[in-house]
Scaffold this motif. Sequence first.
Motif, mmCIF file in Angstrom:
data_model
loop_
_atom_site.group_PDB
_atom_site.id
_atom_site.type_symbol
_atom_site.label_atom_id
_atom_site.label_comp_id
_atom_site.label_asym_id
_atom_site.label_seq_id
_atom_site.Cartn_x
_atom_site.Cartn_y
_atom_site.Cartn_z
ATOM 1 N N VAL A 184 0.868 -1.177 0.000
ATOM 2 C CA VAL A 184 0.000 0.000 0.000
ATOM 3 C C VAL A 184 0.902 1.223 0.000
ATOM 4 C CG1 VAL A 184 -1.814 1.265 1.193
ATOM 5 C CG2 VAL A 184 -1.794 -1.236 1.257
ATOM 6 N N ILE A 185 0.777 2.046 -1.042
ATOM 7 C CA ILE A 185 1.623 3.229 -1.187
ATOM 8 C C ILE A 185 0.720 4.458 -1.133
ATOM 9 C CG2 ILE A 185 3.269 4.437 -2.655
ATOM 10 C CD1 ILE A 185 3.999 1.773 -3.887
ATOM 11 N N PRO A 186 0.753 5.193 -0.032
ATOM 12 C CA PRO A 186 -0.058 6.418 0.030
ATOM 13 C C PRO A 186 0.531 7.509 -0.849
ATOM 14 C CG PRO A 186 1.256 6.184 2.028
ATOM 15 C CD PRO A 186 1.486 4.936 1.227
ATOM 16 N N ALA A 192 -5.056 8.801 -6.768
ATOM 17 C CA ALA A 192 -4.819 7.362 -6.823
ATOM 18 C C ALA A 192 -5.528 6.726 -8.008
ATOM 19 C CB ALA A 192 -5.271 6.713 -5.513
ATOM 20 N N THR A 224 -8.429 6.390 0.850
ATOM 21 C CA THR A 224 -7.174 6.823 1.474
ATOM 22 C C THR A 224 -6.214 7.425 0.467
ATOM 23 O OG1 THR A 224 -6.227 4.607 1.184
ATOM 24 C CG2 THR A 224 -7.387 5.046 3.246
ATOM 25 N N ASN A 225 -6.635 7.535 -0.811
ATOM 26 C CA ASN A 225 -5.782 8.038 -1.887
ATOM 27 C C ASN A 225 -4.457 7.274 -1.912
ATOM 28 O OD1 ASN A 225 -5.451 9.814 -4.119
ATOM 29 N ND2 ASN A 225 -4.028 11.032 -2.908
ATOM 30 N N SER A 226 -4.557 5.962 -1.974
ATOM 31 C CA SER A 226 -3.387 5.088 -1.977
ATOM 32 C C SER A 226 -3.445 4.171 -3.188
ATOM 33 C CB SER A 226 -3.326 4.252 -0.689
ATOM 34 O OG SER A 226 -3.273 5.087 0.449
ATOM 35 N N ASP A 247 4.356 11.072 -8.372
ATOM 36 C CA ASP A 247 3.640 11.715 -7.256
ATOM 37 C C ASP A 247 4.360 12.997 -6.857
ATOM 38 O OD1 ASP A 247 1.784 12.144 -5.260
ATOM 39 O OD2 ASP A 247 2.872 10.924 -3.793
#
Length: 651
Positions: A184-186, A192, A224-226, A247
């Motif tokens: 999981v990469i925020p 996202a 969570t915008n991930s 990003d």
Amino acid sequence: MRHLIAAVLLGASLALSAQPGDHTLNLKDADIRVFIATVSEITGKSFIVDPRVEGKVNVVSTKPMDAAEVYRTFESVLRVHGFAAVPSGSMVKIVPEAIAKQDGDAGTAPSGGPDAIVTRVVELKHVGANELLPILQQLVPQSGQVALVSGANALLITDRAGNLARVEAIIRRVDQASDAAIEVIPLQHASAAELARTLSMLAEEKGAAAVAGVPTKVFADARTNSVLLSGDRAARLRMRTLIGHLDTPLENSDSTNVVYLRYAKAEELVGVLEQTAATLTGQAGGENAAKEATIQAHAETNALIITADPAVFRGLSSVIRQLDIPRAQVLIEGVIAELSDEYAREIGVQWQSTNLQENADGSLGEGYIGGTNFPGQGGAGGILGAAVNPGSVGSGLNIGYVGGTITLPGSDEPILQIGALVRALGGDGRNNILSSPSVVTLDNQETELSVGQEVPFIQGEFTTNVANPSGGDGAAGLLGNPFRTIERKEVGLKLTVTPRINEGDSVRMDIKLESSSLAPTPAGASDLITNKRTLSNSVLVPDGNMLVLGGLISNETRENISKVPGLGDIPVLGNLFRYRSSNTLKRNLMIFLKPTILRDRATEMAVSGAKYNFIRAEQLKARERRDSLTRPQDNAVLPELPDKPAQADDQ
């Protein structure tokens, strides 16, 4: 003192004016070596200039700068022309970029601005340097260099200070302890959903996500915008690096996005989203607090056009996803049943007698006339009315005695001399009305079903007289011009309902029901009469259950006795001077409602298919009738319903 430098090419010389303090550079086709000498004078630095450093310099500036800003501008000019400043002790060497990155004097920390050449050793803790090397080589320009440090899990990077800082930030995001199959990469700046869509398209077209035969799958968690990654570790590492590169913040924080809706109406969401955007903008604070998001609806494509800060847009996107969902539908079936029985009885004896003497000229003279007259319901059935018009006696059993005719004084029309009239009537009527309205509507959406006729009702009428062109005088010379005002009213069944599905399996319904019908017009009524029944209430009904909404049970009896005072009270004999009628009306009216929640296609198809097949079966029966004058093939029949309905795209 202010120090002003004006560098303008005049032939082959550079005009220079200098004073201590702030400096303003304005160069046009100036020789780079003269520019280096000018910077040396301002900053106090000593330069060693490589013989290969040559060219013309253009700098346009009207803003005063201090010595440090002048030196950073100097480094930017060198970078544009393919040169670099490399510190070497108390001196600074001006050399081509290709020489600078191999120069051992390139520092491990930036000595100037973002355009300075810097060499840095970056140690990795969790990711293998050999795995990261081919990815970083794509992020470093040709003027830079990335190499493995033998014997250590580290990378040696030589690049401009600004780009090196960006590469180091990407390495820190990638160099995380993660051996799990899903990462999981925020995200901090990018969306996202948009980033996952871009990476998925890249993986499909270029195969960039396939490493060691195991492709990486990219998913977006908008809440969570991930970004979620699954797949081989090396493939995930490649994706992590690319995500870190993408990003990054935009130069202009506001961006415009088009969001296509599938179920909700764009115009209906604008108001809600504007209020939400105002709240999100206030929570963002800082500069974003002064920026208002703009939201517009495009009705033709059912889309929203949103211009907002990325953080605000992500919040709005989350709200849109939760509102733009398929709403359940509700099938509402109603039953209106009415049963009524009416019993009517009439019986009575009427008589009339005359004893008028006839004069010599044939006219009637003195004498007596008298008797009883009891008109029945509606004013019909009286003996006097029957004497003038025997057809007006009405229905039922009528027995009388006629003694000829007589012409009363003042009248030219003879009437019957009915001495006695016995009338008896019995009526028995039953009424059975069954209405079954049904309607399908979306959850929380008002719908109306109306089935009936428009019946004309007289509002008013009058007659005006106009002159008769054919002649005549006085009233005889006028023609009547009748005028009538008519209003049409709906008579039938009207059902208005708004269902609201709760969290369980019940449906709350706001109902307005009106049922009207024409009643038989009794004698003496000036216009049509309608029976009207209305119901307005709110109920909560479990899914698929039948609930009675209301009803009417009435038992009405009317008894009417007409008699001659005194004589009508005599036992037995009094029946000759008495007329009796009775009417009994029993009415049972019940209204039922049954809601069925249609949550999926299977339920919708089952309900629709059952009603569709019922109508089709009735049409087939009508086609098979042998006594019909229409040919069987001419009777319309619905086509057979397919077993599997067409599938819609719900993705």
